[in-house]
Scaffold this active site. Sequence first.
Site, PDB file in Angstrom:
ATOM      1  N   ARG A  39       1.823  -4.574   6.645  1.00 38.38           N
ATOM      2  CA  ARG A  39       1.136  -3.366   5.864  1.00 38.38           C
ATOM      3  C   ARG A  39       1.883  -2.091   5.899  1.00 38.38           C
ATOM      4  O   ARG A  39       1.931  -1.461   6.976  1.00 38.38           O
ATOM      5  CB  ARG A  39      -0.411  -3.105   6.468  1.00 38.38           C
ATOM      6  CG  ARG A  39      -1.020  -2.166   5.411  1.00 38.38           C
ATOM      7  CD  ARG A  39      -2.609  -2.078   5.548  1.00 38.38           C
ATOM      8  NE  ARG A  39      -3.005  -1.163   4.324  1.00 38.38           N
ATOM      9  CZ  ARG A  39      -4.131  -1.287   3.933  1.00 38.38           C
ATOM     10  NH1 ARG A  39      -5.087  -2.048   4.372  1.00 38.38           N
ATOM     11  NH2 ARG A  39      -4.692  -0.506   2.824  1.00 38.38           N
ATOM     12  N   ARG A  42       0.064   7.602  -2.784  1.00 41.46           N
ATOM     13  CA  ARG A  42       0.692   8.837  -2.041  1.00 41.46           C
ATOM     14  C   ARG A  42       2.116   8.973  -2.352  1.00 41.46           C
ATOM     15  O   ARG A  42       2.545  10.124  -2.297  1.00 41.46           O
ATOM     16  CB  ARG A  42       0.444   8.275  -0.542  1.00 41.46           C
ATOM     17  CG  ARG A  42      -0.922   8.872   0.128  1.00 41.46           C
ATOM     18  CD  ARG A  42      -1.235   8.096   1.447  1.00 41.46           C
ATOM     19  NE  ARG A  42      -1.392   6.569   1.173  1.00 41.46           N
ATOM     20  CZ  ARG A  42      -1.499   5.601   2.074  1.00 41.46           C
ATOM     21  NH1 ARG A  42      -1.199   6.192   3.430  1.00 41.46           N
ATOM     22  NH2 ARG A  42      -1.902   4.430   1.894  1.00 41.46           N
ATOM     23  N   THR A  80     -10.585  -7.240  -5.737  1.00 39.39           N
ATOM     24  CA  THR A  80     -11.752  -7.285  -6.587  1.00 39.39           C
ATOM     25  C   THR A  80     -12.247  -5.984  -6.240  1.00 39.39           C
ATOM     26  O   THR A  80     -13.379  -5.518  -7.302  1.00 39.39           O
ATOM     27  CB  THR A  80     -12.926  -8.052  -5.583  1.00 39.39           C
ATOM     28  OG1 THR A  80     -12.774  -7.972  -4.268  1.00 39.39           O
ATOM     29  CG2 THR A  80     -12.445  -9.457  -6.020  1.00 39.39           C
ATOM     30  N   GLU A  81     -12.062  -5.148  -5.419  1.00 28.68           N
ATOM     31  CA  GLU A  81     -12.466  -3.504  -5.701  1.00 28.68           C
ATOM     32  C   GLU A  81     -11.836  -2.677  -6.255  1.00 28.68           C
ATOM     33  O   GLU A  81     -12.351  -1.312  -6.696  1.00 28.68           O
ATOM     34  CB  GLU A  81     -12.683  -3.041  -4.166  1.00 28.68           C
ATOM     35  CG  GLU A  81     -13.742  -3.734  -3.317  1.00 28.68           C
ATOM     36  CD  GLU A  81     -13.308  -5.148  -2.675  1.00 28.68           C
ATOM     37  OE1 GLU A  81     -12.366  -5.415  -2.595  1.00 28.68           O
ATOM     38  OE2 GLU A  81     -14.170  -5.952  -2.504  1.00 28.68           O
ATOM     39  N   ASN A  82     -10.483  -2.969  -6.606  1.00 27.68           N
ATOM     40  CA  ASN A  82      -9.703  -1.971  -7.391  1.00 27.68           C
ATOM     41  C   ASN A  82     -10.140  -1.664  -8.818  1.00 27.68           C
ATOM     42  O   ASN A  82      -9.750  -0.722  -9.509  1.00 27.68           O
ATOM     43  CB  ASN A  82      -8.211  -2.595  -7.502  1.00 27.68           C
ATOM     44  CG  ASN A  82      -7.450  -2.485  -6.026  1.00 27.68           C
ATOM     45  OD1 ASN A  82      -6.541  -3.128  -5.928  1.00 27.68           O
ATOM     46  ND2 ASN A  82      -8.065  -1.384  -5.221  1.00 27.68           N
ATOM     47  N   ASP A 107       0.819  -1.126   0.049  1.00 25.64           N
ATOM     48  CA  ASP A 107       0.084  -0.043  -0.073  1.00 25.64           C
ATOM     49  C   ASP A 107       0.927   1.322   0.016  1.00 25.64           C
ATOM     50  O   ASP A 107       1.896   1.375   0.632  1.00 25.64           O
ATOM     51  CB  ASP A 107      -0.848  -0.121   1.233  1.00 25.64           C
ATOM     52  CG  ASP A 107      -2.074   1.093   1.115  1.00 25.64           C
ATOM     53  OD1 ASP A 107      -2.258   1.538  -0.055  1.00 25.64           O
ATOM     54  OD2 ASP A 107      -2.384   1.459   2.299  1.00 25.64           O
ATOM     55  N   GLY A 108       0.304   2.305  -0.632  1.00 30.38           N
ATOM     56  CA  GLY A 108       0.999   3.526  -0.464  1.00 30.38           C
ATOM     57  C   GLY A 108       1.497   4.067  -1.743  1.00 30.38           C
ATOM     58  O   GLY A 108       2.354   5.147  -1.849  1.00 30.38           O
ATOM     59  N   SER A 162      -8.362  -4.520   4.687  1.00 36.20           N
ATOM     60  CA  SER A 162      -8.926  -4.564   3.395  1.00 36.20           C
ATOM     61  C   SER A 162      -9.251  -5.646   2.861  1.00 36.20           C
ATOM     62  O   SER A 162      -8.634  -5.956   1.559  1.00 36.20           O
ATOM     63  CB  SER A 162      -7.972  -3.630   2.627  1.00 36.20           C
ATOM     64  OG  SER A 162      -7.560  -2.537   3.207  1.00 36.20           O
ATOM     65  N   ARG A 218      -5.891  -1.230   8.459  1.00 37.99           N
ATOM     66  CA  ARG A 218      -6.799  -1.908   7.849  1.00 37.99           C
ATOM     67  C   ARG A 218      -6.470  -3.169   7.314  1.00 37.99           C
ATOM     68  O   ARG A 218      -5.173  -3.434   6.796  1.00 37.99           O
ATOM     69  CB  ARG A 218      -7.360  -1.243   6.593  1.00 37.99           C
ATOM     70  CG  ARG A 218      -8.495  -0.201   7.185  1.00 37.99           C
ATOM     71  CD  ARG A 218      -9.129   0.406   5.792  1.00 37.99           C
ATOM     72  NE  ARG A 218      -8.249   1.069   4.951  1.00 37.99           N
ATOM     73  CZ  ARG A 218      -7.827   2.231   5.096  1.00 37.99           C
ATOM     74  NH1 ARG A 218      -8.312   2.886   5.873  1.00 37.99           N
ATOM     75  NH2 ARG A 218      -7.118   2.788   3.938  1.00 37.99           N
TER      76      ARG A 218
HETATM   77  C1  FPP Z   1      -2.320   0.128  -3.322  1.00 33.91           C
HETATM   78  O1  FPP Z   1      -1.487   1.372  -3.187  1.00 33.91           O
HETATM   79  C2  FPP Z   1      -1.563  -0.522  -4.304  1.00 33.91           C
HETATM   80  C3  FPP Z   1      -2.113  -1.189  -5.421  1.00 33.91           C
HETATM   81  C4  FPP Z   1      -3.690  -1.151  -5.468  1.00 33.91           C
HETATM   82  C5  FPP Z   1      -1.405  -1.955  -6.310  1.00 33.91           C
HETATM   83  C6  FPP Z   1      -0.284  -2.785  -6.041  1.00 33.91           C
HETATM   84  C7  FPP Z   1       0.418  -3.122  -7.096  1.00 33.91           C
HETATM   85  C8  FPP Z   1       1.798  -2.997  -7.321  1.00 33.91           C
HETATM   86  C9  FPP Z   1       2.610  -2.648  -6.011  1.00 33.91           C
HETATM   87  C10 FPP Z   1       2.500  -3.462  -8.427  1.00 33.91           C
HETATM   88  C11 FPP Z   1       2.488  -4.806  -8.424  1.00 33.91           C
HETATM   89  C12 FPP Z   1       3.266  -5.428  -9.625  1.00 33.91           C
HETATM   90  C13 FPP Z   1       3.246  -6.678  -9.634  1.00 33.91           C
HETATM   91  C14 FPP Z   1       3.985  -7.017 -11.176  1.00 33.91           C
HETATM   92  C15 FPP Z   1       2.727  -7.747  -9.011  1.00 33.91           C
HETATM   93  P1  FPP Z   1      -2.443   2.575  -3.374  1.00 33.91           P
HETATM   94  O2  FPP Z   1      -2.456   2.870  -4.833  1.00 33.91           O
HETATM   95  O3  FPP Z   1      -4.022   2.490  -2.972  1.00 33.91           O
HETATM   96  O4  FPP Z   1      -1.773   3.754  -2.775  1.00 33.91           O
HETATM   97  P2  FPP Z   1      -2.674   4.932  -1.979  1.00 33.91           P
HETATM   98  O5  FPP Z   1      -3.170   4.396  -0.676  1.00 33.91           O
HETATM   99  O6  FPP Z   1      -1.447   5.748  -1.516  1.00 33.91           O
HETATM  100  O7  FPP Z   1      -3.324   5.799  -2.767  1.00 33.91           O
END
Ligand code: FPP
Length: 246
Positions: free
Chosen positions: A194, A30, A72-74, A26-27, A202, A200
Amino acid sequence: MAFFKKKKSSDLSELTLPEHIGIIMDGNGRWAKKRMLPRSAGHSAGSKVFRTIARYCSDIGIKYLTVYAFSTENWKRPADEVTSLMKLFKDYLEEALRDFKDDSIVVRFIGDKSHFNKELQELMVENEESSKDRDGMVLNIAMNYGSRDELVRAVKSIAQDVKDDKLSVDDIDEQAVSDRLYTAHQPDPDLIIRPSGEYRISNFMLWQAAYTEFVIMNKLWPDFTTDDLDEAIRLYNQRNRRFGGV
Ligand code: FPP
């Protein structure tokens, strides 16, 4: 419990190694925002860190690593973000097939593959097929994964087996559920990490995480290093796991 095979970035050789680690990566968003970059740049940086951490876990002797790559939510995210994530998955899956032929890592996908385009689905199956007889770390990549969805599928499968007289209601137990999850026959995660400071779960491994130790780290995933993984393992070693006992 296994011990470290190799001495890595810091001396952890006396510590107990978790058999199964889960990571909620996660992250990324940001991280990109802080740099005034598009979210896709965060995912791209995150996918590099994923490669480093997967390799490191395999090197130090972790037996199972599960990474949460796409829930599934992404799918609800903006179309350009979803497209950029699909491109990163495709790049990795092609790279793994091309460059990791002599690798020991077993690649598995947990989640519903059917929502991905045909090319990605084929790459997933090819990666699973070509790595299934290896003897190294099992890398579960959670893609289009949601734990509630996984549990609904398990319940449907049990109901169907009862209907078909393959299973009696009295024989429905915890094992019957575990055996119908994507992670069937794998140990539950000992440690879930995490990054990014969110407290969370999630929709990640809700059933499997019944007695998992959680380590929340104040680092965004693209900044996460092998030292951070060592630190999470050190923190895990300080926990007193009682599994409901005393
Ligand atoms: C959550 O961060 C991250 C994801 C939804 C995508 C995770 C995917 C990768 C790290 C790429 C992995 C690649 C392979 C090849 C398996 P966020 O976007 O929700 O971050 P935020 O909370 O800061 O917005």
